[in-house]
Structure formats: structure tokens, C-alpha cells
Design an enzyme around this catalytic site. Structure first.
Site, short mmCIF file in Angstrom:
data_model
loop_
_atom_site.label_atom_id
_atom_site.label_comp_id
_atom_site.label_asym_id
_atom_site.label_seq_id
_atom_site.Cartn_x
_atom_site.Cartn_y
_atom_site.Cartn_z
N ASP A 17 68.51 27.70 24.20
CA ASP A 17 67.99 28.96 24.70
C ASP A 17 68.70 29.24 26.03
OD1 ASP A 17 66.09 31.19 25.02
OD2 ASP A 17 65.26 29.95 26.61
N ASP A 19 67.57 32.01 28.92
CA ASP A 19 66.71 32.32 30.06
C ASP A 19 65.58 31.30 30.19
OD1 ASP A 19 68.07 34.76 30.70
OD2 ASP A 19 67.13 35.65 28.93
N LYS A 254 49.84 7.22 56.08
CA LYS A 254 48.76 6.23 56.14
C LYS A 254 48.47 5.63 54.76
CE LYS A 254 46.62 8.45 60.15
NZ LYS A 254 45.48 9.25 60.64
N GLU A 312 58.34 16.70 50.28
CA GLU A 312 57.78 15.57 51.03
C GLU A 312 58.81 14.45 51.15
OE1 GLU A 312 54.07 14.20 49.50
OE2 GLU A 312 53.16 16.18 49.46
N LEU A 315 60.79 8.67 55.06
CA LEU A 315 61.89 8.03 55.77
C LEU A 315 61.79 6.51 55.64
CD1 LEU A 315 61.88 10.94 56.80
CD2 LEU A 315 62.58 10.08 59.03
N HIS A 317 62.28 3.78 57.15
CA HIS A 317 62.43 3.07 58.43
C HIS A 317 61.06 3.01 59.09
CE1 HIS A 317 64.43 1.60 62.03
NE2 HIS A 317 63.70 2.43 62.73
N TYR A 324 55.77 13.93 65.16
CA TYR A 324 55.28 15.29 64.93
C TYR A 324 56.12 16.31 65.70
CZ TYR A 324 52.30 19.40 65.53
OH TYR A 324 51.81 20.69 65.57
#
Length: 391
Positions: A17, A19, A254, A312, A315, A317, A324
Site C-alpha cells: 500500500d 499512503d 527515580k 524521553e 543518559l 551516566h 533541570y
């Protein structure tokens, strides 16, 4: 797959297909309809978009005129909106994995057909903007060349006839329910790639449901396998995005035990529309700190049942402190897996840590390692000694 006991049979031809399967037409459709509906004092509701997916142009037009109680006839609607779509066809981008699939099948001599409910002239115009696509398809069947469009099987039967093969030897790849129904009734094997988020459960008549073309395993259907996976990762065309961190060491950090940099989704609407949901990886440049390995998700996060698609990055490390509000820039260079549901939070956390280990190893490979020197990432950072930073 719809049936856990199903044993795939070998195929020799592929019918695609267009589209929503190969082209990201939905993004353009939403923008055009938003503008058009506004002319009539109405507001386009993208949550209703699923009602027109896979329909013929006339059927889609009738649904919109009725749903929004527009003060125009069906003929007037089509005549007014058609030029608006024509003007945007040059801007329709391939969906992730489209070019890869077409090039792979072409290089292995696998005959391909395009079968779409759109008129044939429209199909040919759309694919003309994508190098090598027109030459790749030995057969193109438009909705105006058959008596009934999908979900009727006629368009797929006609494609097989023009390919000069039995329908049972064909593999169909479709994004819509009408398309899946048509392929199955034509006696073909069907892989569904739903274009409507979180609707995979509705496609139980398909022989397999996958998240995106990046997850298509052709060897299941007796076709040559892709050979571009590297250490459980798939290299992709690099994508660069960035913005301020809304929350660092927030809820995700957390719970997962990995520094999570939450980014405002409204700043990345184009990236979110162009990338399929799933787990990716690459490099992260964090202002004043340096460049680090990262793994990230793009999608709805099934476990937390997010209402909207998000970005999301995690990292890889241990910073030991919050970050922030800092400027974060990302270089997305590879793909690991589709977004998936997990029965428990513990199983989700375990898989994310496994994703991190895969990314850690992969980013040491030459194919990915060079991207950490991108000027884009370094611009995000104050002139720090990158060689002193762990990567």
C-alpha cells in the site's frame, strides 16, 4: 500474529500500500483538513482521523462532510480540497523503513506492486518525488482501475494478475483495516503496520502485526533477510533535536535508576510525526557537562499510558545531581526495538536497562562513534574538555 500456531508460507512477490504504509500521508492530511474545515467555522479533530484511513477518496470525503456537517455538497468538497492536497504532495515524507525496504527488495530482484485506493495518476505523482520508487514497481494499480476499492479484494487480485502470479505467493504490507481485509480475502499473506497509534489489537485478521517497517522480518515469509542490523541495532539516518530539560531526575529517573531528561513534546512535533514509536539511541550533549551516551524512547509509553507521544532520553551516566533546565541536544543514530507492553514495572525496568547495555556497546562501534564529534552537540555545551568526559 493472529494465530500463535500459524506457520508462515514462502512468498515470492510483495504488494505494498502507499499512503500510511510507505508515505507519511497522515501528517499532510491532518494539516490540509485542519485548514479546510476552518473555512466552514469548524475545528478538525485528529482523533477522528481513523475513520478515513484506508478509504477511497470519495468515501473519505463523504465521511468528513457528514461528520462535520459541512454546508457543501460532496462534489464541492472534493473540487475545493483536491488542489490543496496536490500542492502538498511534494512535502510528503517516506515513513521510517520505506526507502530501506524498497532498496532491499529491488537489490534482490523481488517483484513489487503498489496497490492503493487512490487514483493511479495520483499514485504516480506522489512517488515521483522519491528517487528510485517509480522504477522499483513493476505494477501499479489505482482505485480508479477496479470496480470496488478496499476492503474489496479486487485491487489485490488485479495486482497479482498483472504480476502474473498466484495470489497465494504474494505478501501484502498494509496500514489500514480495509487494506488488511482486502489482502486476506484475496488469499494473500498480510503484514499489518497500523497507522493509528495503539490500535494493533484491531488487526487480528492479519498474519502479523508490526510496529513499523523497521521491524519487518522478511525471512519469515521466505524472502531475503535484511543484512543491515549491527550488534542488535539498526543504523538509521541521523536526526538532531534539542531543547531545555523540563525535568531531570524526575519521576522516570527515580523509578528507572537512569537519569531521565524529560523534554516538552510540543517542541518536537515534526520529530514525533516522522519517527515511529520505539527505542532509539545515540549521543547527548548537555550544557556545561559534556557529551554522553544515551538511549531513548519515542512514543506513548504503554506502561504509564501516556495520552500523547513523548520523547524521553535516558543518559547513560551517573550524574548524582539534578540537571533541570539545562540545554540538551540529541543525535539519534540507531534503532533498537519497537515500543512494547510489559506485564510489570519490574520487567519494564529490566528491559530498559538491557536497552542501555545494547546502546553502550553499539556506540563504541565506528559506525556510531563518530557522531559524538558532531558540532551540533558541542554547541549545546559550554567549551568543556570533551576528552576528559566519560563516553
Amino acid at each position: 500474529m493472529a494465530d500463535s500456531n500459524f506457520v508462515p508460507r514462502a512468498t515470492s512477490h510483495v504488494i505494498l500500500d502507499l499512503d500510511g504504509t510507505l508515505l507519511n500521508t497522515d501528517a499532510i492530511t491532518n494539516e490540509v483538513l485542519k485548514v479546510f474545515i476552518m473555512r466552514y467555522g469548524k475545528k478538525w479533530d485528529s482523533r477522528k482521523a481513523h475513520r478515513i484511513v484506508g478509504r477511497t477518496p470519495a468515501e473519505a470525503a463523504a465521511i468528513i462532510v457528514e461528520d462535520y456537517e459541512l454546508s457543501c455538497t460532496l462534489e464541492e468538497f472534493i473540487s475545493q480540497i483536491t488542489p490543496m492536497f496536490f500542492d502538498q504532495w511534494c512535502n510528503i515524507k517516506p515513513l521510517p523503513g520505506s526507502n530501506r525496504l524498497i532498496k532491499h527488495l529491488t537489490s534482490h530482484g523481488i517483484p513489487m506492486a503498489l496497490a492503493s485506493n487512490s487514483p493511479k495518476s495520483n499514485i504516480e505523482e506522489k512517488i515521483s518525488f522519491h528517487e528510485g520508487w517509480k522504477e522499483a514497481f513493476s505494477v501499479i494499480v489505482g482505485g480508479d482501475e477496479v470496480n470496488m476499492g478496499k476492503p474489496s479484494p479486487e485491487i489485490f487480485v488485479e495486482a497479482a494478475k498483472r504480476l502474473n502470479v498466484d495470489p497465494s505467493t504474494c505478501l501484502v504490507v498494509e496500514d489500514s483495516l480495509p487494506g488488511v481485509t482486502a489482502g486476506k480475502e484475496a488469499g494473500m499473506l498480510v503484514v499489518a503496520v497500523p497507522s493509528i497509534p495503539k490500535q494493533g489489537g484491531l488487526y487480528n485478521s492479519a498474519d502479523e502485526v508490526i510496529n513499523s517497517l523497521l521491524d519487518l522480518r522478511l525471512e519469515k515469509w521466505g524472502l531475503p533477510p535484511f543484512d543491515d542490523w549491527v550488534e542488535d541495532t539498526l543504523p538509521i539516518e541521523p536526526c538532531y533535536i534539542g531543547g531545555p530539560v523540563v525535568k531531570g531526575f524526575g519521576r522516570g529517573s527515580k523509578i528507572l535508576g537512569i537519569p531521565t531528561a524529560n523534554l516538552p513534546a510540543e517542541n518536537f512535533s515534526s520529530v514525533l510525526s516522522e519517527h515511529t514509536s520505539g527505542v532509539y539511541f545515540g549521543w547527548a550533549g548537555l550544557s556545561s557537562r559534556g557529551i554522553f551516551k544515551m538511549v531513548m524512547s519515542i512514543g506513548w509509553n504503554p506502561y504509564f499510558d501516556n495520552a500523547e507521544k513523548t520523547v524521553e532520553p535516558w543518559l547513560l551516566h551517573d550524574f548524582g545531581e539534578d540537571f533541570y533546565g539545562e540545554e540538551l541536544r540529541l543525535a539519534i543514530v540507531g534503532y533498537i526495538r519497537p515500543e512494547a507492553n510489559f506485564p510489570t514495572l519490574e520487567s519494564l525496568i529490566a528491559r530498559i536497562h538491557e536497552d542501555g547495555r545494547i546502546a553502550e556497546r553499539a556506540l563504541d562501534l565506528p559506525i556510531y562513534a563518530g557522531y559524538k564529534d558532531s558540532p551540533y552537540l558541542k554547541i549545546a555545551c559550554n567549551e568543556v574538555a570533551f576528552t576528559d568526559r566519560p563516553v
